[in-house]
Design an enzyme around this catalytic site. Sequence first.
Site, PDB file in Angstrom:
ATOM      1  N   ASN A   7      -2.826  12.321  -3.259  1.00  0.00           N
ATOM      2  CA  ASN A   7      -2.232  11.461  -2.238  1.00  0.00           C
ATOM      3  C   ASN A   7      -0.976  12.163  -1.723  1.00  0.00           C
ATOM      4  O   ASN A   7       0.054  12.162  -2.403  1.00  0.00           O
ATOM      5  CB  ASN A   7      -1.893  10.109  -2.893  1.00  0.00           C
ATOM      6  CG  ASN A   7      -1.304   9.120  -1.910  1.00  0.00           C
ATOM      7  OD1 ASN A   7      -1.028   9.460  -0.760  1.00  0.00           O
ATOM      8  ND2 ASN A   7      -1.104   7.900  -2.364  1.00  0.00           N
ATOM      9  N   ARG A  99      -6.636  10.651  -0.474  1.00  0.00           N
ATOM     10  CA  ARG A  99      -6.312   9.437   0.272  1.00  0.00           C
ATOM     11  C   ARG A  99      -5.964   9.849   1.699  1.00  0.00           C
ATOM     12  O   ARG A  99      -5.099  10.702   1.918  1.00  0.00           O
ATOM     13  CB  ARG A  99      -5.104   8.750  -0.350  1.00  0.00           C
ATOM     14  CG  ARG A  99      -4.679   7.564   0.449  1.00  0.00           C
ATOM     15  CD  ARG A  99      -3.364   7.025   0.003  1.00  0.00           C
ATOM     16  NE  ARG A  99      -3.036   5.846   0.786  1.00  0.00           N
ATOM     17  CZ  ARG A  99      -1.800   5.484   1.062  1.00  0.00           C
ATOM     18  NH1 ARG A  99      -0.782   6.188   0.629  1.00  0.00           N
ATOM     19  NH2 ARG A  99      -1.581   4.409   1.767  1.00  0.00           N
ATOM     20  N   HIS A 189      -3.881  -0.403   3.444  1.00  0.00           N
ATOM     21  CA  HIS A 189      -3.980  -0.820   2.037  1.00  0.00           C
ATOM     22  C   HIS A 189      -5.425  -1.196   1.673  1.00  0.00           C
ATOM     23  O   HIS A 189      -5.653  -1.979   0.752  1.00  0.00           O
ATOM     24  CB  HIS A 189      -3.100  -2.057   1.732  1.00  0.00           C
ATOM     25  CG  HIS A 189      -1.632  -1.784   1.723  1.00  0.00           C
ATOM     26  ND1 HIS A 189      -0.714  -2.708   2.151  1.00  0.00           N
ATOM     27  CD2 HIS A 189      -0.916  -0.703   1.336  1.00  0.00           C
ATOM     28  CE1 HIS A 189       0.510  -2.206   2.037  1.00  0.00           C
ATOM     29  NE2 HIS A 189       0.418  -0.983   1.541  1.00  0.00           N
ATOM     30  N   ARG A 250      10.369  -2.610   6.680  1.00  0.00           N
ATOM     31  CA  ARG A 250       9.723  -2.897   7.971  1.00  0.00           C
ATOM     32  C   ARG A 250       9.873  -4.365   8.322  1.00  0.00           C
ATOM     33  O   ARG A 250       9.828  -5.228   7.449  1.00  0.00           O
ATOM     34  CB  ARG A 250       8.229  -2.558   7.918  1.00  0.00           C
ATOM     35  CG  ARG A 250       7.936  -1.096   7.710  1.00  0.00           C
ATOM     36  CD  ARG A 250       6.442  -0.827   7.908  1.00  0.00           C
ATOM     37  NE  ARG A 250       6.095   0.478   7.409  1.00  0.00           N
ATOM     38  CZ  ARG A 250       5.240   0.705   6.402  1.00  0.00           C
ATOM     39  NH1 ARG A 250       4.628  -0.302   5.807  1.00  0.00           N
ATOM     40  NH2 ARG A 250       4.985   1.936   6.020  1.00  0.00           N
ATOM     41  N   GLU A 396      -5.172   1.979  -6.945  1.00  0.00           N
ATOM     42  CA  GLU A 396      -5.788   2.680  -5.812  1.00  0.00           C
ATOM     43  C   GLU A 396      -6.396   4.016  -6.236  1.00  0.00           C
ATOM     44  O   GLU A 396      -7.449   4.409  -5.741  1.00  0.00           O
ATOM     45  CB  GLU A 396      -4.739   2.881  -4.705  1.00  0.00           C
ATOM     46  CG  GLU A 396      -4.381   1.573  -4.020  1.00  0.00           C
ATOM     47  CD  GLU A 396      -3.135   1.645  -3.175  1.00  0.00           C
ATOM     48  OE1 GLU A 396      -2.025   1.562  -3.753  1.00  0.00           O
ATOM     49  OE2 GLU A 396      -3.245   1.794  -1.954  1.00  0.00           O
TER      50      GLU A 396
END
Length: 415
Positions: A7, A99, A189, A250, A396
Amino acid sequence: MNVFVLNCGSSSLKFQLISSDLEIIERDEDKQLAAGLIERVGSQSLINFRIDGKSSFKSAVPLRDHRAALNYVIQWLSSPETDIPGIKGIEDIHAVGHRVVHGGEAFVRAVKIDNEVIAGIEDCIELAPLHNPANLKGIHAAREVFGPTIPQVAIFDTAFHATMPETSYLYAIPYQIYRRYKIRKYGFHGTSHRYIAFRYGKLTGTPRENTNIITLHLGNGCSACAIKADKSIDTSMGFTPLEGLMMGTRCGDIDPTVIEYLSHKEGSSIDEVFSILNKRSGLLGISGLTNDLRDLEIEANEHQDRRAILAMDMFCGKVKKYIGAYLAGMNGADAICFSAGIGENAPDIRAKICSNMDFFGILLDEELNQQAVGGREMCISSPESRIKVYVIPTNEELVLARDTIRVVLNAPRYA
Ligand code: ADP
């Protein structure tokens, strides 16, 4: 099969080495052999490698680029001192899974990487200018380091949401604009939401086709997902990860007019305004202190800091609103599943989100809720709760490894 899962961020490289195969996946007995993170790739890099979940090697060395970083990892994995059973060298790694954040409309499932796939990922750069180039750096580095014989697979964050109906993914802008520029909700996600739904099925014995849940990935980035019959039917992140819930830095949902207005008022460029909305907003922006929920909880509990409290109240309010919207859209759900850093570790936040939801039939068991921390997977609602509430730690990397194996072996169900 030993699968190396990668990743890559713009200046980071995160990996796991996982031993598994199709039968092991069925038995849910995949084994993580090693994991690690290299930060500040391109300068004096910080190394932190783990074996069996325990920190095993820390260092700081200059690593010029992702390829140098990857070579460094492989050297460490192969070294006799590291002593990972079954790993003597690069030849003991059988596949690599990457990923990839954005697959656009082109990639709706994991795929084996070839030149055409790389070109497709490059085409998506304009949709994810911060993420896809970094993911591509990892792919190019791995192709050089592992050579052409070791299969490589791309797993997309957006893919799980490819099942959303038009009514969920379209923005109410002229349809031609969607057609021309593919401006629509993609969602992110995806690997995490899919894994949470998978674990929910295992935990409750619910067949995939009967899954009817809301999953909440609440980490630094946050998103909610409505999942029916094992498929994403709506999600809170949109064209980019900026939309939806309030996050660490965010802002989440906002009237787009603010962008033009702020740019005008401050004399700043659109890029500068987006930098504020992406990097200086959310929990950090409201509290003026930090994006880290642990520190906000301390400020709130020990100093009654008004803005820390406000930031957390707003955060919980936003999640509540999405739960309400999805319950309406889905005509009710069987369960709500909390996951990721905040979802897995912050009982007070879960309690606040689920408070005053008895109208929907949501009732937490406060004792169970307090127990569900540090990676515990459990139900935290009371027996009377009509909608069950679960904490399900996400994983993940495991999904990346499993998808890699399924793609390489041409096994079904890697959508
Ligand atoms: P990322 O999106 O970067 O993967 P994580 O899933 O690790 O993020 O989540 C990071 C968030 O989880 C941070 O806000 C952090 O404060 C919060 N968090 C992690 N552990 C705890 C904890 N024990 N209590 C409260 N919040 C926590």
